[in-house]
Write an enzyme that holds these catalytic residues in place. Structure first.
Site, PDB file in Angstrom:
ATOM      1  N   ILE A 175      -7.117  10.630   2.088  1.00  0.00           N
ATOM      2  CA  ILE A 175      -6.564  10.494   3.435  1.00  0.00           C
ATOM      3  C   ILE A 175      -6.890  11.709   4.292  1.00  0.00           C
ATOM      4  CG2 ILE A 175      -4.434  10.222   4.779  1.00  0.00           C
ATOM      5  CD1 ILE A 175      -3.288   8.763   2.265  1.00  0.00           C
ATOM      6  N   ASP A 202      -6.635  23.375   0.642  1.00  0.00           N
ATOM      7  CA  ASP A 202      -6.593  22.552  -0.564  1.00  0.00           C
ATOM      8  C   ASP A 202      -6.948  23.451  -1.735  1.00  0.00           C
ATOM      9  OD1 ASP A 202      -7.157  20.777  -2.747  1.00  0.00           O
ATOM     10  OD2 ASP A 202      -7.297  19.143  -1.297  1.00  0.00           O
ATOM     11  N   ALA A 255       2.859  11.634   4.430  1.00  0.00           N
ATOM     12  CA  ALA A 255       2.523  11.703   3.006  1.00  0.00           C
ATOM     13  C   ALA A 255       3.739  11.358   2.153  1.00  0.00           C
ATOM     14  CB  ALA A 255       1.982  13.089   2.667  1.00  0.00           C
ATOM     15  N   ARG A 256       4.599  12.354   1.890  1.00  0.00           N
ATOM     16  CA  ARG A 256       5.815  12.151   1.109  1.00  0.00           C
ATOM     17  C   ARG A 256       6.953  12.959   1.718  1.00  0.00           C
ATOM     18  NH1 ARG A 256       4.070   8.165  -0.367  1.00  0.00           N
ATOM     19  NH2 ARG A 256       3.692   7.364  -2.479  1.00  0.00           N
ATOM     20  N   ASP A 292       6.735   9.835   9.052  1.00  0.00           N
ATOM     21  CA  ASP A 292       6.741   8.444   8.591  1.00  0.00           C
ATOM     22  C   ASP A 292       7.446   8.319   7.247  1.00  0.00           C
ATOM     23  OD1 ASP A 292       5.908   5.647   8.711  1.00  0.00           O
ATOM     24  OD2 ASP A 292       4.500   6.140   7.095  1.00  0.00           O
ATOM     25  N   GLU A 309      15.288   7.236   1.919  1.00  0.00           N
ATOM     26  CA  GLU A 309      14.929   6.125   2.802  1.00  0.00           C
ATOM     27  C   GLU A 309      15.793   4.915   2.480  1.00  0.00           C
ATOM     28  OE1 GLU A 309      10.700   5.538   2.348  1.00  0.00           O
ATOM     29  OE2 GLU A 309      10.225   7.508   3.173  1.00  0.00           O
ATOM     30  N   HIS A 322       8.191   4.506   7.194  1.00  0.00           N
ATOM     31  CA  HIS A 322       7.279   4.462   6.055  1.00  0.00           C
ATOM     32  C   HIS A 322       6.306   3.280   6.180  1.00  0.00           C
ATOM     33  CE1 HIS A 322       6.970   5.895   1.616  1.00  0.00           C
ATOM     34  NE2 HIS A 322       5.799   5.481   2.047  1.00  0.00           N
ATOM     35  N   ILE A 323       5.585   3.262   7.300  1.00  0.00           N
ATOM     36  CA  ILE A 323       4.677   2.152   7.602  1.00  0.00           C
ATOM     37  C   ILE A 323       3.208   2.543   7.447  1.00  0.00           C
ATOM     38  CG2 ILE A 323       6.320   1.056   9.172  1.00  0.00           C
ATOM     39  CD1 ILE A 323       4.657   2.230  11.516  1.00  0.00           C
ATOM     40  N   GLY A 324       2.955   3.709   6.830  1.00  0.00           N
ATOM     41  CA  GLY A 324       1.598   4.226   6.768  1.00  0.00           C
ATOM     42  C   GLY A 324       0.566   3.250   6.266  1.00  0.00           C
TER      43      GLY A 324
END
Length: 312
Positions: free
Chosen positions: A156, A175, A232-233, A257, A262, A279-281
Protein backbone atom coordinates in the site's frame (compact mmCIF):
# COMPACT_ATOMS: atom_id res chain seq x y z
CA UNK A 1 -19.60 -33.47 5.88
CA UNK A 2 -16.90 -30.80 6.04
CA UNK A 3 -17.86 -27.34 7.24
CA UNK A 4 -16.35 -23.99 6.24
CA UNK A 5 -17.17 -20.72 8.02
CA UNK A 6 -17.04 -17.28 6.37
CA UNK A 7 -16.80 -14.78 9.22
CA UNK A 8 -16.50 -11.53 7.25
CA UNK A 9 -19.41 -9.14 7.70
CA UNK A 10 -20.39 -9.64 4.05
CA UNK A 11 -19.29 -12.03 1.30
CA UNK A 12 -20.62 -12.72 -2.21
CA UNK A 13 -20.70 -16.53 -2.17
CA UNK A 14 -22.89 -16.78 -5.27
CA UNK A 15 -20.34 -15.19 -7.62
CA UNK A 16 -17.28 -16.88 -6.13
CA UNK A 17 -16.27 -19.94 -8.18
CA UNK A 18 -14.09 -21.41 -5.41
CA UNK A 19 -16.88 -21.25 -2.82
CA UNK A 20 -19.30 -22.72 -5.34
CA UNK A 21 -16.87 -25.56 -5.99
CA UNK A 22 -16.81 -26.33 -2.26
CA UNK A 23 -20.60 -26.30 -2.08
CA UNK A 24 -20.89 -28.66 -5.05
CA UNK A 25 -18.42 -30.99 -3.34
CA UNK A 26 -20.76 -31.19 -0.35
CA UNK A 27 -19.01 -28.70 1.95
CA UNK A 28 -21.39 -26.81 4.25
CA UNK A 29 -20.61 -23.10 3.96
CA UNK A 30 -21.77 -21.01 6.94
CA UNK A 31 -21.78 -17.20 6.81
CA UNK A 32 -21.68 -14.56 9.55
CA UNK A 33 -25.25 -14.19 10.90
CA UNK A 34 -24.47 -10.89 12.67
CA UNK A 35 -23.19 -9.05 9.55
CA UNK A 36 -20.52 -7.25 11.61
CA UNK A 37 -17.17 -7.89 13.28
CA UNK A 38 -17.51 -10.89 15.58
CA UNK A 39 -16.42 -11.05 19.19
CA UNK A 40 -14.25 -13.88 20.53
CA UNK A 41 -17.32 -15.61 21.97
CA UNK A 42 -19.23 -15.28 18.71
CA UNK A 43 -16.48 -16.75 16.54
CA UNK A 44 -16.07 -19.63 18.99
CA UNK A 45 -19.79 -20.38 18.73
CA UNK A 46 -19.76 -20.10 14.94
CA UNK A 47 -16.75 -22.37 14.46
CA UNK A 48 -17.93 -24.94 16.98
CA UNK A 49 -15.99 -28.23 16.84
CA UNK A 50 -16.65 -29.32 13.25
CA UNK A 51 -15.26 -26.45 11.11
CA UNK A 52 -12.23 -27.38 8.99
CA UNK A 53 -11.73 -24.04 7.22
CA UNK A 54 -12.28 -20.39 8.11
CA UNK A 55 -12.43 -17.51 5.66
CA UNK A 56 -11.64 -14.85 8.22
CA UNK A 57 -12.48 -11.21 8.77
CA UNK A 58 -10.96 -9.10 11.57
CA UNK A 59 -12.42 -10.97 14.55
CA UNK A 60 -9.97 -12.00 17.31
CA UNK A 61 -8.53 -15.43 16.50
CA UNK A 62 -6.89 -16.35 19.78
CA UNK A 63 -5.49 -19.38 21.59
CA UNK A 64 -8.91 -19.81 23.19
CA UNK A 65 -10.61 -19.82 19.79
CA UNK A 66 -8.20 -22.40 18.38
CA UNK A 67 -8.44 -24.60 21.48
CA UNK A 68 -12.21 -24.81 21.04
CA UNK A 69 -12.18 -25.37 17.27
CA UNK A 70 -10.78 -28.90 17.32
CA UNK A 71 -11.24 -29.58 13.59
CA UNK A 72 -9.95 -26.24 12.25
CA UNK A 73 -7.04 -26.73 9.83
CA UNK A 74 -7.03 -23.68 7.55
CA UNK A 75 -7.52 -19.92 8.00
CA UNK A 76 -7.66 -17.73 4.91
CA UNK A 77 -7.76 -14.06 5.85
CA UNK A 78 -9.83 -11.90 3.49
CA UNK A 79 -7.54 -8.88 3.64
CA UNK A 80 -3.99 -7.87 4.45
CA UNK A 81 -3.53 -7.60 8.20
CA UNK A 82 -2.88 -10.62 10.40
CA UNK A 83 -2.69 -8.74 13.70
CA UNK A 84 -6.05 -10.21 14.76
CA UNK A 85 -4.62 -13.74 14.41
CA UNK A 86 -2.44 -15.27 17.13
CA UNK A 87 0.02 -16.76 14.64
CA UNK A 88 2.04 -18.56 17.31
CA UNK A 89 -1.12 -20.23 18.63
CA UNK A 90 -2.17 -21.16 15.09
CA UNK A 91 1.20 -22.82 14.57
CA UNK A 92 0.88 -24.74 17.82
CA UNK A 93 -2.50 -26.05 16.68
CA UNK A 94 -1.17 -26.91 13.19
CA UNK A 95 -3.48 -24.41 11.49
CA UNK A 96 -2.30 -22.99 8.16
CA UNK A 97 -2.79 -19.22 7.79
CA UNK A 98 -2.79 -17.10 4.60
CA UNK A 99 -3.89 -13.60 3.57
CA UNK A 100 -4.45 -11.46 0.45
CA UNK A 101 -1.93 -8.60 0.70
CA UNK A 102 -2.12 -7.41 -2.89
CA UNK A 103 -5.90 -7.43 -3.47
CA UNK A 104 -6.96 -4.46 -1.27
CA UNK A 105 -3.82 -2.38 -1.82
CA UNK A 106 -5.12 -0.07 -4.55
CA UNK A 107 -8.40 0.57 -2.73
CA UNK A 108 -6.65 1.54 0.51
CA UNK A 109 -4.12 3.69 -1.37
CA UNK A 110 -6.88 5.59 -3.19
CA UNK A 111 -8.82 6.15 0.04
CA UNK A 112 -5.61 7.46 1.63
CA UNK A 113 -5.18 9.94 -1.20
CA UNK A 114 -8.81 10.98 -0.82
CA UNK A 115 -8.31 11.56 2.90
CA UNK A 116 -5.24 13.69 2.19
CA UNK A 117 -7.10 15.87 -0.32
CA UNK A 118 -10.17 16.12 1.93
CA UNK A 119 -8.01 17.31 4.82
CA UNK A 120 -5.89 19.72 2.78
CA UNK A 121 -8.92 21.38 1.17
CA UNK A 122 -11.16 21.08 4.29
CA UNK A 123 -13.86 19.40 2.23
CA UNK A 124 -15.66 17.74 5.16
CA UNK A 125 -15.77 20.95 7.22
CA UNK A 126 -16.99 22.98 4.24
CA UNK A 127 -19.75 20.46 3.56
CA UNK A 128 -20.95 20.55 7.18
CA UNK A 129 -20.94 24.36 7.30
CA UNK A 130 -22.79 24.72 4.00
CA UNK A 131 -25.49 22.31 5.19
CA UNK A 132 -25.94 24.44 8.32
CA UNK A 133 -26.70 27.52 6.21
CA UNK A 134 -23.22 29.05 5.93
CA UNK A 135 -21.24 29.82 2.77
CA UNK A 136 -17.63 29.24 3.89
CA UNK A 137 -14.68 30.38 1.77
CA UNK A 138 -11.83 28.59 3.54
CA UNK A 139 -8.40 28.56 1.96
CA UNK A 140 -6.76 25.16 1.79
CA UNK A 141 -3.42 23.77 0.60
CA UNK A 142 -2.07 22.04 -2.50
CA UNK A 143 -0.89 18.45 -2.24
CA UNK A 144 1.78 19.44 -4.76
CA UNK A 145 3.28 21.80 -2.17
CA UNK A 146 3.53 19.17 0.57
CA UNK A 147 6.23 16.82 1.78
CA UNK A 148 4.45 13.51 2.35
CA UNK A 149 6.05 11.15 4.86
CA UNK A 150 5.04 7.53 4.37
CA UNK A 151 5.75 5.12 7.22
CA UNK A 152 5.82 1.61 5.75
CA UNK A 153 6.63 1.04 2.07
CA UNK A 154 4.85 -2.24 1.48
CA UNK A 155 2.11 -3.00 -1.04
CA UNK A 156 0.00 0.00 0.00
CA UNK A 157 2.74 2.46 0.94
CA UNK A 158 4.36 2.17 -2.49
CA UNK A 159 1.05 2.88 -4.21
CA UNK A 160 0.43 5.91 -2.01
CA UNK A 161 3.90 7.19 -2.89
CA UNK A 162 3.22 6.90 -6.62
CA UNK A 163 -0.15 8.64 -6.32
CA UNK A 164 1.40 11.51 -4.36
CA UNK A 165 4.19 11.81 -6.91
CA UNK A 166 1.58 12.06 -9.66
CA UNK A 167 0.32 15.16 -7.81
CA UNK A 168 3.93 16.46 -7.77
CA UNK A 169 4.29 16.16 -4.00
CA UNK A 170 7.67 15.45 -2.43
CA UNK A 171 7.70 11.95 -0.91
CA UNK A 172 9.90 10.82 1.96
CA UNK A 173 9.61 7.47 3.72
CA UNK A 174 10.62 5.33 6.67
CA UNK A 175 10.81 1.55 6.50
CA UNK A 176 13.33 -0.26 8.71
CA UNK A 177 13.29 -3.31 6.42
CA UNK A 178 14.37 -1.48 3.25
CA UNK A 179 17.70 -0.12 2.08
CA UNK A 180 16.23 1.43 -1.08
CA UNK A 181 12.77 2.04 -2.48
CA UNK A 182 10.99 3.84 -5.32
CA UNK A 183 12.74 6.40 -7.49
CA UNK A 184 12.67 9.93 -6.04
CA UNK A 185 11.57 8.67 -2.60
CA UNK A 186 14.07 9.41 0.15
CA UNK A 187 14.34 6.87 2.99
CA UNK A 188 15.18 8.29 6.40
CA UNK A 189 14.97 7.50 10.14
CA UNK A 190 11.54 7.85 11.73
CA UNK A 191 12.63 10.75 13.96
CA UNK A 192 13.77 12.72 10.91
CA UNK A 193 10.59 11.99 8.97
CA UNK A 194 8.42 13.19 11.86
CA UNK A 195 10.15 16.57 11.84
CA UNK A 196 10.29 17.06 8.05
CA UNK A 197 6.90 15.82 6.75
CA UNK A 198 3.87 18.05 6.24
CA UNK A 199 1.66 14.97 5.93
CA UNK A 200 2.38 11.69 7.73
CA UNK A 201 0.61 8.58 6.44
CA UNK A 202 0.79 5.17 8.15
CA UNK A 203 1.06 1.97 6.10
CA UNK A 204 2.55 -0.70 8.34
CA UNK A 205 1.25 -3.67 10.33
CA UNK A 206 0.21 -3.44 13.94
CA UNK A 207 2.24 -5.32 16.55
CA UNK A 208 3.45 -4.86 20.09
CA UNK A 209 6.45 -3.02 18.67
CA UNK A 210 4.29 -0.55 16.72
CA UNK A 211 1.63 0.01 19.40
CA UNK A 212 1.02 3.78 19.64
CA UNK A 213 3.85 4.48 17.22
CA UNK A 214 2.34 7.94 16.93
CA UNK A 215 2.04 9.08 20.53
CA UNK A 216 2.37 12.33 22.46
CA UNK A 217 6.11 12.42 21.91
CA UNK A 218 5.79 11.77 18.18
CA UNK A 219 3.13 14.47 17.75
CA UNK A 220 5.30 16.99 19.61
CA UNK A 221 8.11 16.38 17.09
CA UNK A 222 5.87 17.12 14.11
CA UNK A 223 5.66 20.50 12.40
CA UNK A 224 2.99 22.88 13.61
CA UNK A 225 0.11 22.38 11.17
CA UNK A 226 1.14 18.85 10.15
CA UNK A 227 -1.51 16.35 9.04
CA UNK A 228 -1.80 12.71 10.16
CA UNK A 229 -3.47 10.02 8.05
CA UNK A 230 -4.14 6.47 9.27
CA UNK A 231 -5.81 3.91 7.01
CA UNK A 232 -3.68 1.03 8.34
CA UNK A 233 -4.45 -0.15 11.90
CA UNK A 234 -6.02 1.69 14.83
CA UNK A 235 -3.49 0.67 17.45
CA UNK A 236 -0.72 2.54 15.64
CA UNK A 237 -2.08 5.86 16.93
CA UNK A 238 -2.60 7.00 20.51
CA UNK A 239 -6.07 8.47 19.95
CA UNK A 240 -6.11 10.50 23.19
CA UNK A 241 -2.76 12.09 22.33
CA UNK A 242 -4.04 12.77 18.81
CA UNK A 243 -7.13 14.48 20.24
CA UNK A 244 -4.93 16.70 22.42
CA UNK A 245 -2.65 17.60 19.47
CA UNK A 246 -5.67 18.53 17.33
CA UNK A 247 -7.49 20.41 20.09
CA UNK A 248 -4.38 22.44 20.92
CA UNK A 249 -3.92 23.44 17.28
CA UNK A 250 -0.47 21.88 17.04
CA UNK A 251 -1.66 19.56 14.29
CA UNK A 252 -3.48 21.09 11.36
CA UNK A 253 -5.73 18.11 10.75
CA UNK A 254 -6.06 14.35 10.64
CA UNK A 255 -8.03 11.61 8.94
CA UNK A 256 -8.62 8.12 10.35
CA UNK A 257 -10.24 5.08 8.78
CA UNK A 258 -9.25 2.72 11.63
CA UNK A 259 -9.54 2.81 15.41
CA UNK A 260 -8.41 0.84 18.45
CA UNK A 261 -12.03 -0.01 19.26
CA UNK A 262 -14.54 -0.30 16.43
CA UNK A 263 -17.21 1.01 16.10
CA UNK A 264 -15.54 4.19 17.41
CA UNK A 265 -17.26 6.36 20.04
CA UNK A 266 -14.35 8.37 21.43
CA UNK A 267 -13.43 12.06 21.85
CA UNK A 268 -12.17 12.52 18.28
CA UNK A 269 -15.83 12.81 17.27
CA UNK A 270 -15.77 16.26 18.89
CA UNK A 271 -12.96 17.58 16.67
CA UNK A 272 -13.85 19.69 13.65
CA UNK A 273 -10.41 19.29 12.06
CA UNK A 274 -10.53 15.53 11.55
CA UNK A 275 -12.23 13.31 8.97
CA UNK A 276 -13.40 9.92 10.25
CA UNK A 277 -14.46 6.94 8.13
CA UNK A 278 -15.68 3.53 9.28
CA UNK A 279 -12.86 1.15 8.25
CA UNK A 280 -13.81 1.30 4.56
CA UNK A 281 -10.29 1.13 3.13
CA UNK A 282 -10.79 -2.09 1.17
CA UNK A 283 -14.47 -1.47 0.38
CA UNK A 284 -14.15 -0.66 -3.29
CA UNK A 285 -16.27 -3.05 -5.32
CA UNK A 286 -13.47 -4.14 -7.63
CA UNK A 287 -10.92 -4.67 -4.87
CA UNK A 288 -13.41 -6.40 -2.60
CA UNK A 289 -14.31 -8.85 -5.38
CA UNK A 290 -10.64 -9.64 -6.01
CA UNK A 291 -9.98 -10.03 -2.29
CA UNK A 292 -12.84 -12.49 -1.86
CA UNK A 293 -11.77 -14.50 -4.91
CA UNK A 294 -8.15 -14.72 -3.72
CA UNK A 295 -9.13 -15.59 -0.14
CA UNK A 296 -11.45 -18.38 -1.30
CA UNK A 297 -8.80 -19.66 -3.71
CA UNK A 298 -6.24 -19.74 -0.87
CA UNK A 299 -8.69 -21.61 1.35
CA UNK A 300 -9.55 -24.19 -1.31
CA UNK A 301 -5.90 -24.78 -2.26
CA UNK A 302 -4.93 -25.51 1.34
CA UNK A 303 -7.92 -27.80 1.88
CA UNK A 304 -6.79 -29.73 -1.20
CA UNK A 305 -3.18 -29.78 0.02
CA UNK A 306 -4.12 -31.39 3.33
CA UNK A 307 -6.49 -33.87 1.70
CA UNK A 308 -9.81 -32.45 2.88
CA UNK A 309 -10.90 -31.64 -0.70
CA UNK A 310 -10.30 -33.38 -4.02
CA UNK A 311 -8.26 -31.54 -6.66
CA UNK A 312 -11.20 -31.54 -9.11
Amino acid sequence: MSKVVISTSSFDIHNNPFIQRMIKAGVAVITNPHKRKLSEEEIIALLNEDTVGLLAGIEPLTERVFASAHSLKVISRCGTGLDSVDLAAAKRHNIAVSNTPEAPAQAVAELTLGLMLTTLRQISQTDRMLRSGEWPRMQGHLLAAQSVGIIGMGHIGRRVARLCQAFEATVIAHDPFLQQTLQDVTLMPLEQLLTEADIISLHLPYSADTHHLLNENAFSRMKTGAIVINAARGGLVDEIALYDALASGHLGGAALDVFEQEPYHGPLLKCDNITLTSHIGSLAKESRHRMEIEAADNLLRELVNIGLMDEK
